[in-house]
Enzyme design. Structure first.
Site, short mmCIF file in Angstrom:
data_model
loop_
_atom_site.label_atom_id
_atom_site.label_comp_id
_atom_site.label_asym_id
_atom_site.label_seq_id
_atom_site.Cartn_x
_atom_site.Cartn_y
_atom_site.Cartn_z
N ASP A 81 0.86 -1.18 0.00
CA ASP A 81 0.00 0.00 0.00
C ASP A 81 0.89 1.23 0.00
O ASP A 81 2.09 1.14 0.33
CB ASP A 81 -0.89 -0.02 1.26
CG ASP A 81 -1.84 1.17 1.32
OD1 ASP A 81 -2.51 1.44 0.31
OD2 ASP A 81 -1.92 1.81 2.37
N SER A 82 0.33 2.37 -0.35
CA SER A 82 1.10 3.61 -0.33
C SER A 82 1.41 4.05 1.09
O SER A 82 2.28 4.89 1.31
CB SER A 82 0.33 4.71 -1.06
OG SER A 82 -0.93 4.90 -0.46
N CYS A 119 -3.82 -1.03 -2.21
CA CYS A 119 -3.97 0.42 -2.38
C CYS A 119 -4.88 0.66 -3.57
O CYS A 119 -4.59 0.21 -4.69
CB CYS A 119 -2.61 1.05 -2.63
SG CYS A 119 -2.65 2.79 -3.10
N GLU A 171 -7.30 8.65 10.30
CA GLU A 171 -5.95 8.67 10.85
C GLU A 171 -5.88 9.49 12.15
O GLU A 171 -5.01 9.25 12.99
CB GLU A 171 -4.96 9.19 9.81
CG GLU A 171 -4.81 8.23 8.64
CD GLU A 171 -3.58 8.48 7.80
OE1 GLU A 171 -2.85 9.46 8.06
OE2 GLU A 171 -3.34 7.69 6.86
N CYS A 175 -11.84 2.40 -0.25
CA CYS A 175 -10.57 2.89 0.30
C CYS A 175 -10.27 2.03 1.52
O CYS A 175 -11.18 1.73 2.31
CB CYS A 175 -10.68 4.36 0.69
SG CYS A 175 -9.22 4.99 1.59
N HIS A 223 -8.90 2.68 4.23
CA HIS A 223 -9.15 3.32 5.52
C HIS A 223 -10.60 3.14 5.97
O HIS A 223 -10.89 3.16 7.17
CB HIS A 223 -8.88 4.84 5.43
CG HIS A 223 -7.42 5.21 5.49
ND1 HIS A 223 -6.52 4.84 4.52
CD2 HIS A 223 -6.73 5.96 6.39
CE1 HIS A 223 -5.33 5.35 4.83
NE2 HIS A 223 -5.43 6.03 5.95
#
Length: 269
Positions: free
Chosen positions: A13-14, A76, A156, A188, A190
């Site tokens: 992933d990035s 990602c 985050e 995504c 996240h």
């Protein structure tokens, strides 16, 4: 390619988001070893050119292939949207799966009425990768996409059930829900951390498609089909490799993973 089934799965992933995929893999495939690569020095990828993302993706793919992985998972959405062909071209006989393919397959298979919403970062949504893949699987589905740029920083920050996050979700989902979608793809890595909140906002009539869970399911099926599933003769181990600031990665990453990360390796490029 080696037939040693104890070789690890390579996940990349990035940054930190792909750890939701690792968490799903740990739960679905507890016998499998995993090497995770997060390109934390160069995140975010979403603001970079396609050629730059392709270059970074090639570097990471080559690194993981050098670790003798038996499968590559592109965790990602940005890389999967614009550079999946780079991974496939370098992987040779090593199977490659990605979060967009997994999410698209699950959405088409599970949608009762063929009206599917997709939420993701602006880069992923603007690429139209989910809609294109879903239409290739079933030309009759209707796809309604919505970029949600504030979700990543909110996750985050740890604001998973904060009033600000809830109001933001209500604003983002309003146009998608107005289309009476029956499924919503969390496009995504996240976003799985927001599942309880998104379920409340979307309501019980909308099925949430978690791309982390669907990727783990696709990986499990692929390992079985290819005869690569670990028989358990070697215990599962987990390596975490980053390109910058392991401390911040550890703080956020353990929230994503739901457990300790242990030792984190750093490489310099």
């Amino acid at each position: 390619m080696s037939t040693d089934t104890s070789r690890p799965i390579g996940v990349f992933d990035s940054g930190v988001g792909g750890l939701t995929v690792v968490r799903a893999l740990m739960e679905r495939l507890p016998l499998e070893r995993i090497v995770y690569f997060g390109d934390t020095a160069r995140v975010p990828y979403g603001v970079k050119s396609v050629s730059t993302i392709e270059h970074y993706t090639a570097q990471i793919t080559d690194f993981l292939l050098q670790q003798d992985v038996k499968m590559l998972i592109v965790a990602c959405n940005t890389m999967a949207a614009v550079a999946a062909h780079i991974v496939a071209g370098r992987a040779g006989a090593v199977p490659v799966i990605n979060v967009i393919e997994a999410g698209a397959q699950a959405a088409v298979a599970q949608s009762a009425g063929g009206r599917i919403g997709v939420i993701g970062t602006p880069t992923t949504i603007n690429s139209n990768a989910y809609a294109r893949r879903m239409h290739a699987l079933d030309a009759g589905v209707r796809v309604y996409s919505q970029a949600c740029p504030l979700f990543v920083p909110l996750v985050e920050e740890g604001w998973l059930d904060h009033a600000v996050t809830r109001m933001t979700a209500q604003e983002y989902l309003r146009p998608v829900l107005a289309e009476e979608v029956d499924s919503l793809v969390l496009g995504c890595t996240h976003y799985p951390l927001l599942k309880p909140l998104l379920r409340d906002v979307a309501g019980p009539a909308v099925r949430l498609i978690d791309s982390a869970v669907t990727t783990a399911e696709l990986a499990a099926g692929c390992l079985q089909a290819e005869g690569l599933a670990n028989d358990g003769t070697r215990p599962a181990t987990y390596r975490f490799v980053v390109t910058d600031v392991p401390l911040r990665f550890q703080t956020i990453g353990e929230r994503f993973l739901g457990r300790s990360l242990g030792v984190i390796e750093r490489i310099d490029w």
